[in-house]
Design a protein around this motif. Structure first.
Motif, PDB file in Angstrom:
ATOM      1  N   MET A 175       0.764  -1.251  -0.016  1.00  0.00           N
ATOM      2  CA  MET A 175       0.107   0.122  -0.126  1.00  0.00           C
ATOM      3  C   MET A 175       0.912   1.148  -0.051  1.00  0.00           C
ATOM      4  N   SER A 176       0.179   2.380   0.028  1.00  0.00           N
ATOM      5  CA  SER A 176       0.892   3.730  -0.137  1.00  0.00           C
ATOM      6  C   SER A 176       1.888   3.726   1.062  1.00  0.00           C
ATOM      7  N   PRO A 177       2.972   4.389   0.900  1.00  0.00           N
ATOM      8  CA  PRO A 177       4.013   4.630   2.093  1.00  0.00           C
ATOM      9  C   PRO A 177       3.405   6.081   2.628  1.00  0.00           C
ATOM     10  N   ASP A 178       2.512   6.508   2.213  1.00  0.00           N
ATOM     11  CA  ASP A 178       1.910   7.816   2.901  1.00  0.00           C
ATOM     12  C   ASP A 178       0.600   7.653   3.489  1.00  0.00           C
ATOM     13  N   GLY A 179       0.044   6.407   3.206  1.00  0.00           N
ATOM     14  CA  GLY A 179      -1.426   6.104   3.457  1.00  0.00           C
ATOM     15  C   GLY A 179      -1.626   5.362   4.743  1.00  0.00           C
ATOM     16  N   GLU A 180      -2.881   4.975   5.136  1.00  0.00           N
ATOM     17  CA  GLU A 180      -3.314   4.363   6.540  1.00  0.00           C
ATOM     18  C   GLU A 180      -2.513   3.229   6.536  1.00  0.00           C
ATOM     19  N   HIS A 181      -2.349   2.218   5.546  1.00  0.00           N
ATOM     20  CA  HIS A 181      -1.642   1.060   5.570  1.00  0.00           C
ATOM     21  C   HIS A 181      -0.415   1.213   5.230  1.00  0.00           C
ATOM     22  N   LYS A 182       0.824   2.013   5.655  1.00  0.00           N
ATOM     23  CA  LYS A 182       1.822   2.177   5.052  1.00  0.00           C
ATOM     24  C   LYS A 182       2.472   0.843   4.898  1.00  0.00           C
ATOM     25  N   ASP A 183       2.931   0.689   3.816  1.00  0.00           N
ATOM     26  CA  ASP A 183       4.124  -0.418   3.418  1.00  0.00           C
ATOM     27  C   ASP A 183       3.286  -1.805   3.536  1.00  0.00           C
ATOM     28  N   GLU A 184       2.175  -1.857   3.821  1.00  0.00           N
ATOM     29  CA  GLU A 184       1.555  -3.177   4.150  1.00  0.00           C
ATOM     30  C   GLU A 184       1.231  -3.885   2.864  1.00  0.00           C
ATOM     31  N   LEU A 185       1.549  -5.064   2.761  1.00  0.00           N
ATOM     32  CA  LEU A 185       1.266  -5.781   1.455  1.00  0.00           C
ATOM     33  C   LEU A 185      -0.224  -6.366   1.422  1.00  0.00           C
ATOM     34  N   PHE A 186      -0.788  -6.043   0.374  1.00  0.00           N
ATOM     35  CA  PHE A 186      -2.175  -6.116   0.164  1.00  0.00           C
ATOM     36  C   PHE A 186      -2.711  -6.889  -1.056  1.00  0.00           C
ATOM     37  N   THR A 187      -3.603  -7.624  -1.072  1.00  0.00           N
ATOM     38  CA  THR A 187      -3.944  -8.610  -2.133  1.00  0.00           C
ATOM     39  C   THR A 187      -4.504  -7.772  -3.464  1.00  0.00           C
ATOM     40  N   ARG A 188      -4.012  -7.775  -4.498  1.00  0.00           N
ATOM     41  CA  ARG A 188      -4.181  -7.089  -5.652  1.00  0.00           C
ATOM     42  C   ARG A 188      -5.213  -7.947  -6.661  1.00  0.00           C
ATOM     43  N   LEU A 189      -4.626  -9.283  -6.688  1.00  0.00           N
ATOM     44  CA  LEU A 189      -5.535 -10.162  -7.458  1.00  0.00           C
ATOM     45  C   LEU A 189      -5.464 -11.657  -6.761  1.00  0.00           C
ATOM     46  N   GLU A 190      -6.446 -12.163  -6.666  1.00  0.00           N
ATOM     47  CA  GLU A 190      -6.664 -13.555  -6.178  1.00  0.00           C
ATOM     48  C   GLU A 190      -7.515 -14.320  -7.078  1.00  0.00           C
ATOM     49  N   ILE A 191      -6.940 -15.734  -7.163  1.00  0.00           N
ATOM     50  CA  ILE A 191      -7.333 -16.753  -7.920  1.00  0.00           C
ATOM     51  C   ILE A 191      -7.630 -18.169  -7.047  1.00  0.00           C
ATOM     52  N   PRO A 192      -9.124 -18.132  -6.657  1.00  0.00           N
ATOM     53  CA  PRO A 192      -9.355 -19.258  -5.867  1.00  0.00           C
ATOM     54  C   PRO A 192      -9.119 -20.747  -6.350  1.00  0.00           C
ATOM     55  N   TYR A 193      -8.890 -21.901  -5.625  1.00  0.00           N
ATOM     56  CA  TYR A 193      -8.866 -23.103  -5.964  1.00  0.00           C
ATOM     57  C   TYR A 193      -9.763 -24.012  -5.449  1.00  0.00           C
ATOM     58  N   ASP A 194      -9.974 -25.281  -5.766  1.00  0.00           N
ATOM     59  CA  ASP A 194     -10.954 -26.261  -5.275  1.00  0.00           C
ATOM     60  C   ASP A 194     -12.365 -25.654  -6.006  1.00  0.00           C
ATOM     61  N   THR A 195     -12.565 -25.286  -6.857  1.00  0.00           N
ATOM     62  CA  THR A 195     -13.543 -24.756  -7.296  1.00  0.00           C
ATOM     63  C   THR A 195     -13.616 -25.182  -9.139  1.00  0.00           C
ATOM     64  N   ASP A 196     -14.975 -25.642  -9.583  1.00  0.00           N
ATOM     65  CA  ASP A 196     -14.935 -26.016 -10.905  1.00  0.00           C
ATOM     66  C   ASP A 196     -14.812 -24.552 -11.889  1.00  0.00           C
TER      67      ASP A 196
END
Length: 295
Positions: A126-147
């Protein structure tokens, strides 16, 4: 047992080859610097670990197939979690050792009260100047165990630069607008759809629809329909009989307009009205009118 022995021999051979390469590399460095390069080093990153010598490369190759019955022999890198909330990851750090991006796959969320994640994700800070400074954040997720995998993005904009955003298939081809609910559930509101009508030649089939949905996510009707074969447009009907076919009891032109004269600028087919007349342009800059009366 044979498989385990083979795997053990393979790992041992790989280690000997790598160590031999490092020793050979170290020997050449020793010749020029007088110092032996160690095969492995202790990582200086938070959490520690084993580090390869700086600027050394790993080259993995295979001629094996991805066959389950043979143990997926072509999976040259395998990351495994051995506790239900573990998260094997590949991470990228900057020159200061700060994580910036990562690829993570895991089964359960850190918080036991959250639903199971069951996905692989691409994460960035996340933004170094934001509320969640430098926190890794999920941008893209692909689920498994699903057709059918419901791929999701978060706090991300998707841009196609000098390319095409394409929806293809044999059924309905939808671009959908929806509302979100608990545990990432979605309920459709509108869809832009090229429908599943048969592609039978002569430009038939795959007609365009603007589909509206109920609050429960059930399709109500096609609010706007465009026939691919002849370009006819239906409002509230999927069987337009003219260029514009309105299935309703009225059509509204909200603004009044009075042409200055019968030769005022206009194009054939233009329609206007005021309190006294309806005007129709019958040819270029040629208007006719009919008087309105009360009853």
């Amino acid at each position: 047992m044979k498989t385990l022995k083979t795997a053990a021999l393979f790992i041992l051979s790989l280690s000997l080859v790598y160590l031999g390469g490092c020793q050979a590399s170290g020997a050449s460095k020793q010749a020029s610097t007088g110092a032996q390069t160690p095969a492995f080093q202790s990582s200086t990153l938070p959490g520690g670990g084993i580090a390869f010598p700086h600027n050394e490369r790993i080259h993995l190759s295979t001629d094996q197939k991805w066959v389950a019955s043979e143990g997926h022999l072509s999976d040259l890198i395998r990351l495994q979690w051995t506790a239900e909330r573990a998260k094997p990851a590949i991470a990228w750090a900057d020159e200061k050792g700060m994580d910036k991006t990562a690829i993570v796959s895991h089964d359960k969320a850190n918080n036991p009260e959250q639903h199971d994640h069951k996905h692989i994700s691409i994460e960035t800070t996340m933004s170094p100047d934001g509320e969640h400074k430098d926190e890794l954040f999920t941008r893209l997720e692909i689920p498994y165990d699903t057709d059918v995998s419901e791929i999701r993005t978060h706090s991300s904009n998707f841009n196609v630069m000098d390319g095409i955003l394409r929806v293809a298939g044999e059924g309905h081809r939808d671009l959908q607008f929806a509302k979100t609910g608990e545990e990432n559930e979605t309920t459709p509101l509108w869809s832009l759809r090229a429908d599943s009508s048969e592609l039978a030649g002569n430009n038939t089939g795959g007609d365009f629809n603007v589909v509206r949905y109920s609050d429960e996510g059930e399709a109500i009707d096609s609010a706007l329909f465009m026939k691919r074969s002849d370009g006819k447009i239906g409002v509230g009907t999927s069987e337009p009989q003219s260029k514009l076919d309105v299935n309703g009891d009225g059509i509204s032109i909200r603004e009044a307009k009075t042409p200055a004269s019968s030769s005022a600028p206009g194009n054939k087919g233009d329609i206007a009205w005021d309190e006294n007349y309806i005007y129709v342009c019958v040819a270029k800059d040629t208007w006719k009118r009919t008087e309105l009366s009360s009853w």
